[in-house]
Design a protein around this motif. Structure first.
Motif, short mmCIF file in Angstrom:
data_model
loop_
_atom_site.label_atom_id
_atom_site.label_comp_id
_atom_site.label_asym_id
_atom_site.label_seq_id
_atom_site.Cartn_x
_atom_site.Cartn_y
_atom_site.Cartn_z
N VAL A 77 5.44 4.95 5.32
CA VAL A 77 6.12 4.59 6.57
C VAL A 77 7.58 4.24 6.29
CG1 VAL A 77 6.22 2.90 8.45
CG2 VAL A 77 4.01 3.82 7.71
N PHE A 78 7.81 3.49 5.23
CA PHE A 78 9.18 3.14 4.84
C PHE A 78 10.03 4.40 4.63
CE2 PHE A 78 11.74 2.52 0.82
CZ PHE A 78 12.89 2.06 1.47
N LEU A 79 9.51 5.37 3.88
CA LEU A 79 10.27 6.58 3.59
C LEU A 79 10.45 7.45 4.83
CD1 LEU A 79 8.79 7.52 0.10
CD2 LEU A 79 11.02 6.51 0.60
N SER A 133 0.85 -1.20 0.00
CA SER A 133 0.00 0.00 0.00
C SER A 133 0.88 1.24 0.00
CB SER A 133 -0.90 0.01 1.24
OG SER A 133 -0.13 0.19 2.42
N PHE A 134 0.27 2.34 -0.42
CA PHE A 134 1.00 3.61 -0.36
C PHE A 134 1.35 3.98 1.08
CE2 PHE A 134 -1.13 4.83 -4.57
CZ PHE A 134 -0.02 4.43 -5.29
N ARG A 135 0.49 3.60 2.01
CA ARG A 135 0.77 3.91 3.42
C ARG A 135 2.02 3.18 3.89
NH1 ARG A 135 -0.02 8.34 6.21
NH2 ARG A 135 -0.92 8.06 8.28
N GLN A 138 12.88 4.78 -5.86
CA GLN A 138 11.71 4.30 -6.59
C GLN A 138 10.43 4.55 -5.79
OE1 GLN A 138 12.32 0.30 -8.43
NE2 GLN A 138 14.41 0.46 -7.63
N ALA A 139 10.51 4.35 -4.48
CA ALA A 139 9.34 4.63 -3.64
C ALA A 139 9.03 6.12 -3.63
CB ALA A 139 9.59 4.12 -2.22
N GLU A 140 10.08 6.97 -3.56
CA GLU A 140 9.89 8.43 -3.60
C GLU A 140 9.17 8.82 -4.89
OE1 GLU A 140 10.81 11.04 -1.71
OE2 GLU A 140 12.29 10.32 -0.26
N ALA A 141 9.65 8.29 -6.03
CA ALA A 141 9.08 8.66 -7.32
C ALA A 141 7.63 8.17 -7.43
CB ALA A 141 9.93 8.06 -8.45
N SER A 155 17.71 10.44 -9.03
CA SER A 155 16.70 9.40 -8.86
C SER A 155 15.34 9.94 -8.43
CB SER A 155 17.18 8.37 -7.82
OG SER A 155 18.38 7.75 -8.24
N LYS A 156 15.26 11.25 -8.21
CA LYS A 156 14.00 11.83 -7.74
C LYS A 156 13.12 12.19 -8.92
CE LYS A 156 12.15 15.34 -4.60
NZ LYS A 156 11.49 14.34 -3.76
N TYR A 157 11.85 11.85 -8.83
CA TYR A 157 10.88 12.19 -9.87
C TYR A 157 10.74 13.70 -9.99
CZ TYR A 157 6.32 12.68 -12.13
OH TYR A 157 5.29 13.04 -12.96
N ARG A 158 10.85 14.22 -11.22
CA ARG A 158 10.71 15.66 -11.43
C ARG A 158 9.25 15.99 -11.64
NH1 ARG A 158 14.37 19.09 -15.63
NH2 ARG A 158 15.97 17.95 -14.46
N SER A 159 8.63 16.51 -10.62
CA SER A 159 7.19 16.82 -10.64
C SER A 159 6.93 18.07 -11.47
CB SER A 159 6.70 17.04 -9.22
OG SER A 159 7.30 18.21 -8.66
N ALA A 160 5.65 18.32 -11.71
CA ALA A 160 5.26 19.55 -12.41
C ALA A 160 5.68 20.79 -11.62
CB ALA A 160 3.75 19.55 -12.64
N GLY A 161 5.63 20.68 -10.29
CA GLY A 161 6.04 21.81 -9.46
C GLY A 161 7.51 22.15 -9.63
N ILE A 162 8.36 21.13 -9.66
CA ILE A 162 9.79 21.36 -9.85
C ILE A 162 10.05 21.99 -11.22
CG2 ILE A 162 12.02 20.22 -10.14
CD1 ILE A 162 11.12 18.17 -8.05
#
Length: 296
Positions: free
Chosen positions: A10-12, A4-6, A69-72, A275-282
């Motif tokens: 917790v992992f992150l 789950s995303f939850r 990968q979890a961050e992204a 390795s970080k996903y580049r979001s629309a905000g970034i």
């Protein structure tokens, strides 16, 4: 889906805090619920993500591999949630900036970013270059704006804009009448400088290569305004970004000094974790930075 995303949250959070109790507080969960979520994630895949040393959780090799990968994945899920809710504009952003950029440029950019969307938030942390770099590497910042040159295999480093350092003194200083720092004056004058680890200090020492060990460094201060006040008080000569000195030169409270034969030019940079996903905000933040007018 077996996770789950939850569980990923917790992992992150545990990876960031290195403690399950603090991770639970970060996520507004009970300690037992956070422990159960992490334990279930590991048991479902028969893996171990942390080395446990007492109450400390330290990411092991597998955990470090899976973290980006979890961050992204969670960032993409957040963007999808915004799109489904018809909030398609960039949202919250965590930005780190060095002192010169943070104090003299970032606030104006932040105002434009937040003005584009009601409720948009930007958390701005101001620190020196080495501290901003470390926080980007630790996934604690979405993007960093720095003034020092560096290379790191895990970082994407994007040139932003050119800048120059300028030596300066008080109007009453004896060098103000001359307006020039020759090789002898460079050695003999007391200097008030930024601290080691700052991009400004890095550029200063590069420009004065061959003379650094002979300089009379009287004070090392972490804040540009403190350096300007000390120079105004006649305690020595300083060297800071032209961005930070523009208003003082215009008012006449400080006087620029030429340094013939020395190159004080540099660049400001964006830094992002590869390795970080580049979001629309970034992406929007970078665009606004590039559109921001030059300060001469």
């Amino acid at each position: 889906m077996r996770y789950s995303f939850r569980q990923l949250e917790v992992f992150l959070a545990a990876a960031h805090t290195e403690n399950i109790t603090r991770a639970a507080e970060r996520l507004s969960m009970s300690q037992s619920a956070a422990s159960s979520a992490l334990r279930e994630l590991e048991q479902q895949f028969d893996i171990q993500l942390f080395d446990r040393v007492g109450k400390r959780l330290q990411l092991n090799e597998l955990g470090r591999l899976l973290r980006p990968q979890a961050e992204a994945l969670l960032e993409q899920a957040s963007e999808l949630e915004q799109a489904l809710a018809q909030h398609r504009t960039p949202g919250a952003l965590h930005v780190g900036a060095t002192l010169t950029i943070g104090n003299y440029l970032a606030v104006g950019i932040m105002s434009r970013y937040m003005g584009e969307q009601a409720g948009a938030r930007v958390a701005l942390e101001v620190a020196n270059t080495s501290q901003v770099v470390q926080r980007v590497l630790n996934y604690e910042l979405d993007i960093g704006l720095i003034e020092g040159e560096l290379y790191h295999p895990d970082l994407e480093i994007i040139p932003w804009r050119e800048d120059h350092l300028v030596a300066f003194c008080a109007p009453e200083h004896r060098l103000a009448r001359v307006g020039v720092l020759d090789e002898r004056a460079l050695r003999e004058t007391p200097w008030i400088l930024r601290e080691p680890g700052s991009g400004t200090r890095q550029t200063f020492e590069r420009a004065l290569h061959g003379l650094v060990s002979e300089l009379d460094v009287r004070l090392e201060l972490q804040h540009t305004e403190a350096i300007k006040r000390a120079v105004e008080a006649g305690l020595g000569v300083g060297c800071l970004s032209r961005v930070a000195l523009r208003d003082a030169f215009r008012r006449g409270t400080l006087v620029p000094l030429a340094v013939p034969g020395r190159d004080f030019s540099r660049h400001f940079y964006f830094i992002l974790h590869r390795s970080k996903y580049r979001s629309a905000g970034i992406s929007r933040w970078i665009q606004l930075c590039q559109e921001y007018p030059e300060l001469l």
